[in-house]
Design a protein around this motif. Sequence first.
Motif, PDB file in Angstrom:
ATOM      1  N   ILE A 168      -4.658  -2.276   3.365  1.00 53.82           N
ATOM      2  CA  ILE A 168      -4.752  -2.353   1.908  1.00 53.82           C
ATOM      3  C   ILE A 168      -3.716  -3.350   1.416  1.00 53.82           C
ATOM      4  O   ILE A 168      -2.578  -3.348   1.824  1.00 53.82           O
ATOM      5  CB  ILE A 168      -4.473  -0.971   1.290  1.00 53.82           C
ATOM      6  CG1 ILE A 168      -5.554  -0.019   1.752  1.00 53.82           C
ATOM      7  CG2 ILE A 168      -4.455  -1.067  -0.210  1.00 53.82           C
ATOM      8  CD1 ILE A 168      -5.215   1.414   1.485  1.00 53.82           C
ATOM      9  N   THR A 169      -4.163  -4.146   0.540  1.00 50.42           N
ATOM     10  CA  THR A 169      -3.257  -5.177   0.073  1.00 50.42           C
ATOM     11  C   THR A 169      -2.324  -4.626  -0.986  1.00 50.42           C
ATOM     12  O   THR A 169      -2.662  -3.706  -1.715  1.00 50.42           O
ATOM     13  CB  THR A 169      -4.016  -6.353  -0.513  1.00 50.42           C
ATOM     14  OG1 THR A 169      -4.753  -5.880  -1.640  1.00 50.42           O
ATOM     15  CG2 THR A 169      -4.980  -6.917   0.509  1.00 50.42           C
ATOM     16  N   PRO A 170      -1.186  -5.198  -1.072  1.00 50.06           N
ATOM     17  CA  PRO A 170      -0.227  -4.756  -2.095  1.00 50.06           C
ATOM     18  C   PRO A 170      -0.799  -4.935  -3.493  1.00 50.06           C
ATOM     19  O   PRO A 170      -0.531  -4.151  -4.388  1.00 50.06           O
ATOM     20  CB  PRO A 170       0.973  -5.677  -1.902  1.00 50.06           C
ATOM     21  CG  PRO A 170       0.805  -6.266  -0.557  1.00 50.06           C
ATOM     22  CD  PRO A 170      -0.638  -6.252  -0.234  1.00 50.06           C
ATOM     23  N   ARG A 171      -1.563  -5.981  -3.621  1.00 52.43           N
ATOM     24  CA  ARG A 171      -2.121  -6.198  -4.950  1.00 52.43           C
ATOM     25  C   ARG A 171      -2.920  -4.994  -5.369  1.00 52.43           C
ATOM     26  O   ARG A 171      -2.850  -4.527  -6.491  1.00 52.43           O
ATOM     27  CB  ARG A 171      -3.001  -7.444  -4.913  1.00 52.43           C
ATOM     28  CG  ARG A 171      -3.808  -7.582  -6.177  1.00 52.43           C
ATOM     29  CD  ARG A 171      -4.923  -8.577  -5.985  1.00 52.43           C
ATOM     30  NE  ARG A 171      -4.454  -9.922  -6.173  1.00 52.43           N
ATOM     31  CZ  ARG A 171      -5.209 -10.981  -5.908  1.00 52.43           C
ATOM     32  NH1 ARG A 171      -6.396 -10.821  -5.420  1.00 52.43           N
ATOM     33  NH2 ARG A 171      -4.741 -12.172  -6.101  1.00 52.43           N
ATOM     34  N   TYR A 172      -3.673  -4.509  -4.418  1.00 55.01           N
ATOM     35  CA  TYR A 172      -4.501  -3.368  -4.747  1.00 55.01           C
ATOM     36  C   TYR A 172      -3.626  -2.194  -5.109  1.00 55.01           C
ATOM     37  O   TYR A 172      -3.890  -1.476  -6.077  1.00 55.01           O
ATOM     38  CB  TYR A 172      -5.399  -3.038  -3.551  1.00 55.01           C
ATOM     39  CG  TYR A 172      -6.144  -1.760  -3.753  1.00 55.01           C
ATOM     40  CD1 TYR A 172      -5.727  -0.607  -3.094  1.00 55.01           C
ATOM     41  CD2 TYR A 172      -7.222  -1.687  -4.616  1.00 55.01           C
ATOM     42  CE1 TYR A 172      -6.407   0.565  -3.283  1.00 55.01           C
ATOM     43  CE2 TYR A 172      -7.893  -0.508  -4.796  1.00 55.01           C
ATOM     44  CZ  TYR A 172      -7.499   0.622  -4.126  1.00 55.01           C
ATOM     45  OH  TYR A 172      -8.147   1.799  -4.312  1.00 55.01           O
ATOM     46  N   ALA A 230       0.835  -1.187   0.000  1.00 56.45           N
ATOM     47  CA  ALA A 230       0.000   0.000   0.000  1.00 56.45           C
ATOM     48  C   ALA A 230       0.871   1.238   0.000  1.00 56.45           C
ATOM     49  O   ALA A 230       0.593   2.215  -0.703  1.00 56.45           O
ATOM     50  CB  ALA A 230      -0.906  -0.028   1.226  1.00 56.45           C
ATOM     51  N   LEU A 231       1.883   1.173   0.787  1.00 57.27           N
ATOM     52  CA  LEU A 231       2.794   2.300   0.831  1.00 57.27           C
ATOM     53  C   LEU A 231       3.354   2.564  -0.545  1.00 57.27           C
ATOM     54  O   LEU A 231       3.399   3.687  -1.041  1.00 57.27           O
ATOM     55  CB  LEU A 231       3.929   1.983   1.818  1.00 57.27           C
ATOM     56  CG  LEU A 231       5.063   3.002   1.838  1.00 57.27           C
ATOM     57  CD1 LEU A 231       4.570   4.330   2.307  1.00 57.27           C
ATOM     58  CD2 LEU A 231       6.174   2.509   2.736  1.00 57.27           C
ATOM     59  N   LYS A 232       3.777   1.488  -1.145  1.00 53.07           N
ATOM     60  CA  LYS A 232       4.368   1.646  -2.468  1.00 53.07           C
ATOM     61  C   LYS A 232       3.375   2.258  -3.420  1.00 53.07           C
ATOM     62  O   LYS A 232       3.683   3.154  -4.196  1.00 53.07           O
ATOM     63  CB  LYS A 232       4.810   0.262  -2.943  1.00 53.07           C
ATOM     64  CG  LYS A 232       5.493   0.267  -4.265  1.00 53.07           C
ATOM     65  CD  LYS A 232       5.866  -1.167  -4.587  1.00 53.07           C
ATOM     66  CE  LYS A 232       6.533  -1.273  -5.919  1.00 53.07           C
ATOM     67  NZ  LYS A 232       6.801  -2.678  -6.218  1.00 53.07           N
ATOM     68  N   GLN A 233       2.206   1.747  -3.367  1.00 58.39           N
ATOM     69  CA  GLN A 233       1.211   2.252  -4.304  1.00 58.39           C
ATOM     70  C   GLN A 233       0.960   3.721  -4.067  1.00 58.39           C
ATOM     71  O   GLN A 233       0.907   4.525  -4.989  1.00 58.39           O
ATOM     72  CB  GLN A 233      -0.077   1.444  -4.145  1.00 58.39           C
ATOM     73  CG  GLN A 233      -1.117   1.804  -5.182  1.00 58.39           C
ATOM     74  CD  GLN A 233      -2.393   1.034  -4.967  1.00 58.39           C
ATOM     75  OE1 GLN A 233      -2.667   0.623  -3.850  1.00 58.39           O
ATOM     76  NE2 GLN A 233      -3.180   0.879  -5.996  1.00 58.39           N
ATOM     77  N   SER A 234       0.796   4.028  -2.804  1.00 60.44           N
ATOM     78  CA  SER A 234       0.510   5.419  -2.510  1.00 60.44           C
ATOM     79  C   SER A 234       1.655   6.303  -2.949  1.00 60.44           C
ATOM     80  O   SER A 234       1.457   7.374  -3.498  1.00 60.44           O
ATOM     81  CB  SER A 234       0.249   5.581  -1.018  1.00 60.44           C
ATOM     82  OG  SER A 234       1.390   5.177  -0.318  1.00 60.44           O
ATOM     83  N   GLY A 239      -3.437  -0.388  -8.635  1.00 65.98           N
ATOM     84  CA  GLY A 239      -3.651   1.036  -8.814  1.00 65.98           C
ATOM     85  C   GLY A 239      -2.517   1.672  -9.584  1.00 65.98           C
ATOM     86  O   GLY A 239      -2.721   2.506 -10.462  1.00 65.98           O
ATOM     87  N   ILE A 240      -1.322   1.243  -9.213  1.00 66.96           N
ATOM     88  CA  ILE A 240      -0.173   1.814  -9.901  1.00 66.96           C
ATOM     89  C   ILE A 240      -0.246   1.493 -11.377  1.00 66.96           C
ATOM     90  O   ILE A 240      -0.033   2.326 -12.243  1.00 66.96           O
ATOM     91  CB  ILE A 240       1.126   1.255  -9.291  1.00 66.96           C
ATOM     92  CG1 ILE A 240       1.274   1.747  -7.848  1.00 66.96           C
ATOM     93  CG2 ILE A 240       2.309   1.656 -10.130  1.00 66.96           C
ATOM     94  CD1 ILE A 240       2.318   1.007  -7.087  1.00 66.96           C
ATOM     95  N   LEU A 241      -0.537   0.266 -11.629  1.00 67.10           N
ATOM     96  CA  LEU A 241      -0.581  -0.129 -13.031  1.00 67.10           C
ATOM     97  C   LEU A 241      -1.644   0.679 -13.759  1.00 67.10           C
ATOM     98  O   LEU A 241      -1.451   1.101 -14.894  1.00 67.10           O
ATOM     99  CB  LEU A 241      -0.882  -1.617 -13.131  1.00 67.10           C
ATOM    100  CG  LEU A 241       0.218  -2.523 -12.593  1.00 67.10           C
ATOM    101  CD1 LEU A 241      -0.219  -3.963 -12.659  1.00 67.10           C
ATOM    102  CD2 LEU A 241       1.478  -2.305 -13.384  1.00 67.10           C
ATOM    103  N   GLN A 242      -2.727   0.836 -13.082  1.00 68.97           N
ATOM    104  CA  GLN A 242      -3.793   1.579 -13.757  1.00 68.97           C
ATOM    105  C   GLN A 242      -3.377   3.006 -14.006  1.00 68.97           C
ATOM    106  O   GLN A 242      -3.667   3.586 -15.052  1.00 68.97           O
ATOM    107  CB  GLN A 242      -5.058   1.546 -12.907  1.00 68.97           C
ATOM    108  CG  GLN A 242      -5.681   0.167 -12.860  1.00 68.97           C
ATOM    109  CD  GLN A 242      -6.732   0.069 -11.787  1.00 68.97           C
ATOM    110  OE1 GLN A 242      -6.926   1.021 -11.045  1.00 68.97           O
ATOM    111  NE2 GLN A 242      -7.414  -1.049 -11.706  1.00 68.97           N
ATOM    112  N   THR A 243      -2.731   3.555 -13.018  1.00 71.38           N
ATOM    113  CA  THR A 243      -2.373   4.949 -13.181  1.00 71.38           C
ATOM    114  C   THR A 243      -1.221   5.108 -14.141  1.00 71.38           C
ATOM    115  O   THR A 243      -1.173   6.020 -14.938  1.00 71.38           O
ATOM    116  CB  THR A 243      -1.998   5.550 -11.831  1.00 71.38           C
ATOM    117  OG1 THR A 243      -0.977   4.729 -11.245  1.00 71.38           O
ATOM    118  CG2 THR A 243      -3.215   5.592 -10.930  1.00 71.38           C
TER     119      THR A 243
END
Lengths: 81, 802
Positions: free
Chosen positions: B111-115, B62-66, B119-123
């Motif tokens: 929040i799961t990393p997958r999520y 989650a951190l990574k994604q954020s 998100g990252i991929l989507q963005t």
Amino acid sequence: MLKRVPKTTLKSLMKKKAHIRVGTAADAMVELNVLLFLHSLAEEARTKAFEEKSATIKAHHVKAVSKVLVRNSARGCLGLN
Amino acid sequence: MDSVDEDVSARILLQSVIHTESSRSPITRSASQAQFQSPGSRVRRSIRLRRSDVVALTPQEALKQSIKKKLCESTSRPSLPVPPSKRRTISEGVRKINTPATASLLYDDDITPRYLLRGILQTEPETSLLVQDRPVKKETELPSTNSSLHSNRPSTGLSELDLPDMTTTVNLSNTVKGLSRKRPRRSLNITAFNRQLEHEDGEGEGGSATEKDLSSLSSASPSSITFSLKTPFVDVRTEKRGFQRKVANRKKICIEDFDEALQNRQVAMGGDPELSVREDQQCLSETVRSEGFTLGLSDLTAPDITHDIITSNTELYALPVDTATTFTIATQDKNTITGTQIQREMGGMKDDEEKDMEEVGEQKEDKMEVDNKDGEDLAGDAGQREDSVRQKESKSQTEEVEEVADSQTEEVADSQTEEVADSQTEEVADSQTEEVADSQTEEDEVADSQTEDVADEGEQVAEEGQEKSLTSQSLSHNAMHISRRAYCSEGGVKVARVVEGGRGYKSMGAELHPTETGWAGRRSEGDTAGEWHSGPEVGASESAHTRTVTLGSVPPSPLPQEDEQELEGLSRTGTSLGNEEMENSMPPLEMTFEPENNTPHSSISSLHPITAQSPADHEEDWDDVEEGDGIQSEELSMKTPAFVREKRNALPIDPLATPTVLKDLQPSVLAGAAAAVKPKAVRGKRAGSAKKDPGLSKSYIMSVFKHFTKTKVSTDVYPVLKEIMERYFDRLADDLEMFAAHAKRKTIEVEDVELLMRRQGFVTDSMPVNVLIEKYLPMESRKLLIPVATSGNYVIPKPRRK
């Protein structure tokens, strides 16, 4: 693989202390064990030698490694050395 | 303060975001805004995150994604005239904001990393690749290597995370690869990356470059950061390499291999820390694998060309740190084995392979130079031998092989020509490869081990010139073969070498082994005078073969190690004499040798009549084998001093062992020597009992140890090793006895040993005993342990019906 130790040698080694009998295939298993042990010993010694940036494995490398290895083996085995 | 800075940076970022109208998902923007506006906007963030398919993400993910999202946001302002440094600080500030917030947020929201990754991929794809990717990647590199660290770790450790996490990581890498696909050629250039960051305005190249850089950076930086993690990183790297392979195919592979090779070389020469370390990690992991391959005679599968290239190449470099000198030798095992496959597929991959070959060739040349330097340490023909061979200098070899048969020189020349041809192209005869392939595998490995052993032994004898030259003949011969094989970087080349070596081995194999053993035996026996007794005794008493007899007479006199040189000289003269003389020459030789001996060996000479049968038999067998092989063997046997053979024969000095040894020897010889052996056996037993009963022969320990270390081993270790082995055997016996007693048995059985191995950690749930057996033991032993089914429903050994 490189050389074969005659079975009798292994048998004599195992019978040295205990007057116990050795099964048929146990010799081969013991040989396997010896190989594995030497292998791990060699690996550790090699790592240690590399730590000292020497391409050759010296005696003190092996000696230092053996202490650790003996301790590890002793942990697993019943005997202590 | 940080908060102030964060606010400022957030404001700036927000302004930039507002100014920059990028087609991004509103989620991201709002999310970033929310983040920027209030560091503690956890609720909003959580909402955002939740909005997009809330999945159980680990805090790190989650951190990574954020962070990534924030980066996208922050970096989405290309027009913002913020200097790269400032931007970096801003991003860092953002990162700081994000990190604590996200961390808390994540922990709160789970929040799961997958999520996150999703998100990252989507963005990421939505946003322009140029701008956002770069900062995203930049962020991902540094700090978010923390997150990537975390992600990597979980990805590597299945036990830690669920499989979905793995996929997310994979997706990320896939995405990265996809991005990098645009510019596969981009080389890793951090400075260029930064420069491009500055010129982020719509620079497609920059974006793509960053993509590529990211792929490499993300792999590199994690390595640097995750270096401490070691194992997980290595696995990840391996995985990524696998993925990259799919994406960039050869190009990437070539670069990677080249980098690896370079790094390995550097490592060998004490080079780069980070990169080399990274490579080391990979190499270590691969070393283990390759070692497994090398040790066992298991078939090596080469699914496709790229894999072959990779595996072969990596194998080449996988065993780098061991020693520059033995590098080629060590790796050549797998190379030769896969050589056939590689060669067959050479056609398609010729160009790439040639490229790699050239690269490898260059590296090998460098390595040779390094080897030369290392060889100085050895100060032995062995080192010279290796170096010379690698340097395509047969002269040195010939020097060493002064007395070696012409065949050896011929093979050297052949190898040289082949080397030249190999370096140019891979036109190795497929027929040769196929012919020799099968025979090569085992011979090569054996030969390699032998050669290495011989090489090591040669080192020991370095000071003793002549002996070395005598034995180095066979050694150099082996080394020539092996080094020739190893010199070839690619399969084709290797095949050629292998062919050459194989041919040589076929003829020399048998004799080499006995020669080696004999020589090794001599070395090992040097420590024990008692064993010497049996050796020379046997040689002296036996008169089956003229040469052996004459040579045998030599060893008795110069038993001590100090006299080895003399022995060598004596033996050589003896051998030269022996070649022509027959049994009658024994007495004169003895007389010749004895005066030259410094140490009095009257006792030894008195033991002449009392000889162990084994040495004599060994000599006979060895001679027979040699003669059977041809001129080479004859010459070898002639050259090799008898005492060496004596020593080899004296190895299994155990009186009990002698009969077994005899059995091991060629049965043909046994039949002939049986009669002569028996009386000697009796005498040998008497003599043998007098000497100590250590059991395990020194040469055996030496050879096995050397083979396992794959590096040079100094002679000093052998006393230590011997003591270690003795203690080990004692412990072994005690433990086995205890196990058997526990099972209320009086006999040590296979199960006992298996239990012992399990306790020692050699046998685990993932490493069954049979695998180990297949891996390490020779066929004879293996047959005992693993039932082999033969025709007629006949199983060997007979399965016990309990």
